[in-house]
Design a protein around this motif. Structure first.
Motif, short mmCIF file in Angstrom:
data_model
loop_
_atom_site.label_atom_id
_atom_site.label_comp_id
_atom_site.label_asym_id
_atom_site.label_seq_id
_atom_site.Cartn_x
_atom_site.Cartn_y
_atom_site.Cartn_z
N THR A 84 0.71 -1.18 -0.05
CA THR A 84 0.04 0.02 -0.14
C THR A 84 0.78 1.33 -0.06
OG1 THR A 84 -0.23 -0.16 2.36
CG2 THR A 84 -2.23 -0.90 0.97
N LYS A 85 2.02 1.17 0.35
CA LYS A 85 2.68 2.43 0.74
C LYS A 85 3.51 2.76 -0.76
CE LYS A 85 5.70 5.92 1.82
NZ LYS A 85 5.46 6.83 1.06
N ARG A 86 3.73 1.57 -1.71
CA ARG A 86 4.21 2.20 -3.01
C ARG A 86 2.84 2.39 -3.80
NH1 ARG A 86 7.65 -2.38 -5.45
NH2 ARG A 86 7.29 -1.28 -7.11
N ALA A 87 1.97 1.68 -3.56
CA ALA A 87 0.52 1.85 -4.22
C ALA A 87 0.12 3.54 -4.10
CB ALA A 87 -0.57 1.22 -3.90
N LEU A 136 -0.52 6.12 -6.81
CA LEU A 136 -1.57 7.07 -6.91
C LEU A 136 -1.56 8.59 -6.99
CD1 LEU A 136 -3.84 4.62 -4.83
CD2 LEU A 136 -4.14 5.23 -7.37
N LEU A 137 -0.63 8.92 -5.93
CA LEU A 137 -0.30 10.46 -5.94
C LEU A 137 0.11 11.03 -7.08
CD1 LEU A 137 0.79 10.64 -2.05
CD2 LEU A 137 -1.44 11.54 -2.93
N THR A 138 1.26 9.95 -7.50
CA THR A 138 1.53 10.66 -8.90
C THR A 138 0.67 10.68 -10.11
OG1 THR A 138 3.92 9.57 -8.45
CG2 THR A 138 3.62 9.96 -10.35
N ALA A 139 -0.27 9.62 -9.97
CA ALA A 139 -1.24 9.66 -11.11
C ALA A 139 -2.31 11.07 -10.85
CB ALA A 139 -2.12 8.30 -11.03
N TRP A 140 -2.48 11.20 -9.76
CA TRP A 140 -3.46 12.17 -9.50
C TRP A 140 -2.85 13.61 -9.92
CZ3 TRP A 140 -5.39 13.61 -3.96
CH2 TRP A 140 -6.33 14.57 -4.20
N ALA A 141 -1.80 13.79 -9.60
CA ALA A 141 -0.98 15.05 -9.76
C ALA A 141 -0.80 15.00 -11.49
CB ALA A 141 0.55 14.88 -9.11
N TYR A 142 -0.50 14.09 -12.07
CA TYR A 142 -0.29 13.88 -13.60
C TYR A 142 -1.59 14.18 -14.18
CZ TYR A 142 0.50 12.05 -18.16
OH TYR A 142 0.68 12.12 -19.58
N ARG A 143 -2.89 13.61 -13.71
CA ARG A 143 -4.00 13.92 -14.32
C ARG A 143 -4.29 15.47 -14.21
NH1 ARG A 143 -9.62 11.96 -11.75
NH2 ARG A 143 -9.10 13.90 -10.52
N GLU A 144 -3.87 16.12 -13.04
CA GLU A 144 -4.27 17.46 -12.76
C GLU A 144 -3.02 18.42 -13.60
OE1 GLU A 144 -6.81 18.55 -11.55
OE2 GLU A 144 -7.59 16.38 -10.99
N SER A 145 -1.86 18.10 -13.88
CA SER A 145 -1.04 18.95 -14.32
C SER A 145 -0.36 18.63 -15.62
CB SER A 145 0.33 19.11 -13.33
OG SER A 145 0.92 17.80 -13.42
N ALA A 181 7.82 13.12 -9.05
CA ALA A 181 8.15 12.07 -7.87
C ALA A 181 6.94 12.25 -6.96
CB ALA A 181 9.46 12.58 -7.56
N PRO A 182 6.94 11.09 -6.29
CA PRO A 182 5.73 11.24 -5.18
C PRO A 182 5.67 12.41 -4.27
CG PRO A 182 6.48 8.81 -5.49
CD PRO A 182 7.56 9.87 -6.48
N GLU A 183 7.03 12.87 -3.62
CA GLU A 183 6.97 13.75 -2.68
C GLU A 183 6.52 15.23 -3.55
OE1 GLU A 183 9.71 11.79 -3.52
OE2 GLU A 183 9.25 10.53 -1.99
N GLU A 184 6.98 15.28 -4.63
CA GLU A 184 6.59 16.58 -5.43
C GLU A 184 5.17 16.44 -5.79
OE1 GLU A 184 10.37 17.69 -8.35
OE2 GLU A 184 9.45 15.82 -8.71
N ALA A 185 4.55 15.29 -6.12
CA ALA A 185 3.08 15.14 -6.52
C ALA A 185 2.22 15.52 -5.24
CB ALA A 185 2.76 13.65 -6.88
N LEU A 186 2.64 15.09 -3.96
CA LEU A 186 1.86 15.39 -2.64
C LEU A 186 2.19 16.87 -2.52
CD1 LEU A 186 0.22 14.44 -0.33
CD2 LEU A 186 2.64 13.93 0.84
N ASP A 187 3.16 17.56 -2.65
CA ASP A 187 3.31 19.01 -2.60
C ASP A 187 2.34 19.60 -3.44
OD1 ASP A 187 5.25 18.65 -0.31
OD2 ASP A 187 6.74 19.19 -1.65
N TYR A 188 2.45 19.48 -4.80
CA TYR A 188 1.66 19.86 -5.82
C TYR A 188 0.21 19.72 -5.50
CZ TYR A 188 -0.95 20.57 -10.13
OH TYR A 188 -1.89 20.98 -11.00
N LEU A 189 -0.37 18.74 -5.03
CA LEU A 189 -1.58 18.36 -4.66
C LEU A 189 -2.07 19.26 -3.44
CD1 LEU A 189 -1.72 14.47 -5.46
CD2 LEU A 189 -3.01 16.44 -6.96
N ARG A 190 -1.48 19.33 -2.47
CA ARG A 190 -1.57 19.78 -1.05
C ARG A 190 -1.91 21.55 -1.50
NH1 ARG A 190 3.14 17.81 2.27
NH2 ARG A 190 2.12 15.84 3.23
#
Length: 91
Positions: free
Chosen positions: A22-25, A29-38, A43-52
Motif C-alpha cells: 500500500t505504501k508504494r501504491a 496514486l499520488l503521482t497519477a493524481w498529480a499527472y491527471r491535474e497537471s 516524484a511522489p513527494e513533489e506530487a503530494l506537495d503539488y496536490l496540497r
C-alpha cells in the motif's frame, strides 16, 4: 494529457494494492493524481506537495497527514481517479 501514462500508473497502483504494497501504491496514486491535474510526471513527494497546493481542502490529503489507514485512503484516491472499486479481499 497522455491517457496511456495515466492508465499505466493506475494499473501499477492496482497491482500494488492487490499484493498489499500500500505504501508504494499510495506513491503511484499520488503521482497519477498529480499527472491527471497537471499533465506532468512528478516524484511522489513533489506530487503530494503539488496536490496540497492545488487542493488545500482535500479530505484525501488530510487523511494521509492525519494518520488514517493508508489502505482506506489509497482505495478512495483510486476510486476518485475513475477506477472501479477494489474488492475488500484484495487489500
Amino acid at each position: 494529457m497522455k491517457v496511456g501514462v495515466l492508465e499505466e500508473l493506475l494499473r501499477e497502483a492496482e497491482e500494488l494494492l492487490k499484493t498489499g504494497d500500500t505504501k508504494r501504491a499510495m506513491d503511484v496514486l499520488l503521482t497519477a493524481w498529480a499527472y491527471r491535474e497537471s499533465g506532468m510526471l512528478m516524484a511522489p513527494e513533489e506530487a503530494l506537495d503539488y496536490l496540497r497546493i492545488r487542493f488545500p481542502e482535500s479530505g484525501e490529503l488530510a487523511s494521509i497527514e492525519g494518520g488514517e489507514n493508508i489502505s482506506t485512503v489509497a482505495r478512495r484516491i483510486y476510486e476518485m481517479l475513475g477506477m472501479k472499486s477494489l474488492p475488500s479481499a484484495e487489500l
